[in-house]
Design a protein around this motif. Sequence first.
Motif, PDB file in Angstrom:
ATOM      1  N   GLN A  65      53.937 123.330  41.667  1.00  0.00           N
ATOM      2  CA  GLN A  65      54.063 122.902  42.952  1.00  0.00           C
ATOM      3  C   GLN A  65      55.295 123.881  43.347  1.00  0.00           C
ATOM      4  OE1 GLN A  65      54.813 119.038  43.592  1.00  0.00           O
ATOM      5  NE2 GLN A  65      53.185 118.487  41.987  1.00  0.00           N
ATOM      6  N   LYS A  66      56.163 124.038  42.834  1.00  0.00           N
ATOM      7  CA  LYS A  66      57.441 125.008  43.434  1.00  0.00           C
ATOM      8  C   LYS A  66      56.941 126.421  43.395  1.00  0.00           C
ATOM      9  CE  LYS A  66      62.315 125.845  42.189  1.00  0.00           C
ATOM     10  NZ  LYS A  66      63.271 125.604  41.280  1.00  0.00           N
ATOM     11  N   GLU A  67      56.209 127.075  42.734  1.00  0.00           N
ATOM     12  CA  GLU A  67      55.743 128.371  42.714  1.00  0.00           C
ATOM     13  C   GLU A  67      54.631 128.485  44.015  1.00  0.00           C
ATOM     14  OE1 GLU A  67      55.512 129.786  38.157  1.00  0.00           O
ATOM     15  OE2 GLU A  67      53.814 128.718  38.951  1.00  0.00           O
ATOM     16  N   GLU A  71      55.263 130.879  47.193  1.00  0.00           N
ATOM     17  CA  GLU A  71      54.465 131.874  47.492  1.00  0.00           C
ATOM     18  C   GLU A  71      53.829 131.722  48.814  1.00  0.00           C
ATOM     19  OE1 GLU A  71      50.152 133.375  45.760  1.00  0.00           O
ATOM     20  OE2 GLU A  71      51.727 132.789  44.307  1.00  0.00           O
ATOM     21  N   THR A  72      53.379 130.557  49.288  1.00  0.00           N
ATOM     22  CA  THR A  72      52.808 130.229  50.449  1.00  0.00           C
ATOM     23  C   THR A  72      53.715 130.009  51.797  1.00  0.00           C
ATOM     24  OG1 THR A  72      52.749 127.996  50.200  1.00  0.00           O
ATOM     25  CG2 THR A  72      50.588 129.203  49.498  1.00  0.00           C
ATOM     26  N   GLY A  73      55.166 129.692  51.227  1.00  0.00           N
ATOM     27  CA  GLY A  73      56.024 129.505  52.441  1.00  0.00           C
ATOM     28  C   GLY A  73      55.814 127.924  52.990  1.00  0.00           C
ATOM     29  N   TYR A  74      55.011 127.234  52.286  1.00  0.00           N
ATOM     30  CA  TYR A  74      54.729 125.686  52.831  1.00  0.00           C
ATOM     31  C   TYR A  74      55.994 124.794  52.157  1.00  0.00           C
ATOM     32  CZ  TYR A  74      49.834 127.244  53.326  1.00  0.00           C
ATOM     33  OH  TYR A  74      48.505 127.975  53.609  1.00  0.00           O
ATOM     34  N   TYR A  82      48.987 118.097  48.967  1.00  0.00           N
ATOM     35  CA  TYR A  82      47.489 118.667  48.770  1.00  0.00           C
ATOM     36  C   TYR A  82      47.525 118.958  47.114  1.00  0.00           C
ATOM     37  CZ  TYR A  82      47.284 119.636  53.497  1.00  0.00           C
ATOM     38  OH  TYR A  82      47.004 119.405  54.971  1.00  0.00           O
ATOM     39  N   PHE A  83      48.531 119.051  46.467  1.00  0.00           N
ATOM     40  CA  PHE A  83      48.291 119.150  45.024  1.00  0.00           C
ATOM     41  C   PHE A  83      47.581 118.041  44.160  1.00  0.00           C
ATOM     42  CE2 PHE A  83      50.043 119.981  40.694  1.00  0.00           C
ATOM     43  CZ  PHE A  83      50.003 121.388  40.728  1.00  0.00           C
ATOM     44  N   ASP A 125      59.700 121.530  35.926  1.00  0.00           N
ATOM     45  CA  ASP A 125      58.393 120.987  36.344  1.00  0.00           C
ATOM     46  C   ASP A 125      57.746 120.261  35.516  1.00  0.00           C
ATOM     47  OD1 ASP A 125      58.690 122.454  38.972  1.00  0.00           O
ATOM     48  OD2 ASP A 125      57.821 124.302  38.296  1.00  0.00           O
ATOM     49  N   ARG A 126      57.034 119.085  36.023  1.00  0.00           N
ATOM     50  CA  ARG A 126      56.267 118.221  35.308  1.00  0.00           C
ATOM     51  C   ARG A 126      54.914 119.072  34.819  1.00  0.00           C
ATOM     52  NH1 ARG A 126      53.986 113.060  37.968  1.00  0.00           N
ATOM     53  NH2 ARG A 126      52.688 114.546  38.770  1.00  0.00           N
TER      54      ARG A 126
END
Length: 140
Positions: A65-67, A71-74, A82-83, A125-126
Amino acid sequence: MKKKRTSEIVRELDTQGKSKKEIARIAGITVSDVSYHLRNKRKKKEDISEKRMIVRKLKAEGKSQKEIAEETGYNLSTVRYYFYSADVSKPTAANADRHLCRTCKWRDEQNGSIWCDYYWQTKKDRPCEAENCTVYEKET
């Protein structure tokens, strides 16, 4: 004035190069309302669907999620939504109904909802999705 009409007027005056103070005077609203209308443009459904597709594509590539957020700036909460949002209507995985989450030591309850707090407690991260949780530990 209707809210939508005010937004249109504010955006039109902004494109003409008027200052926020001038826009507020012309539209008959406060400067903070002008800022609100300039900041909050309505999102189109296509934009939301596109975000969902991008997040799911990157998730399928194995990114965290963090990556994905970096990467997207979201926003991380947008990525998280969304994940974990599913295309299927009924649970298919062992923990799809989040039954294990209710007794997990990593849970964090906010406004009646249960969130996994694994990342914030461990700073890692999980390694799994909530539906197929591999970090579950019964609360003691």
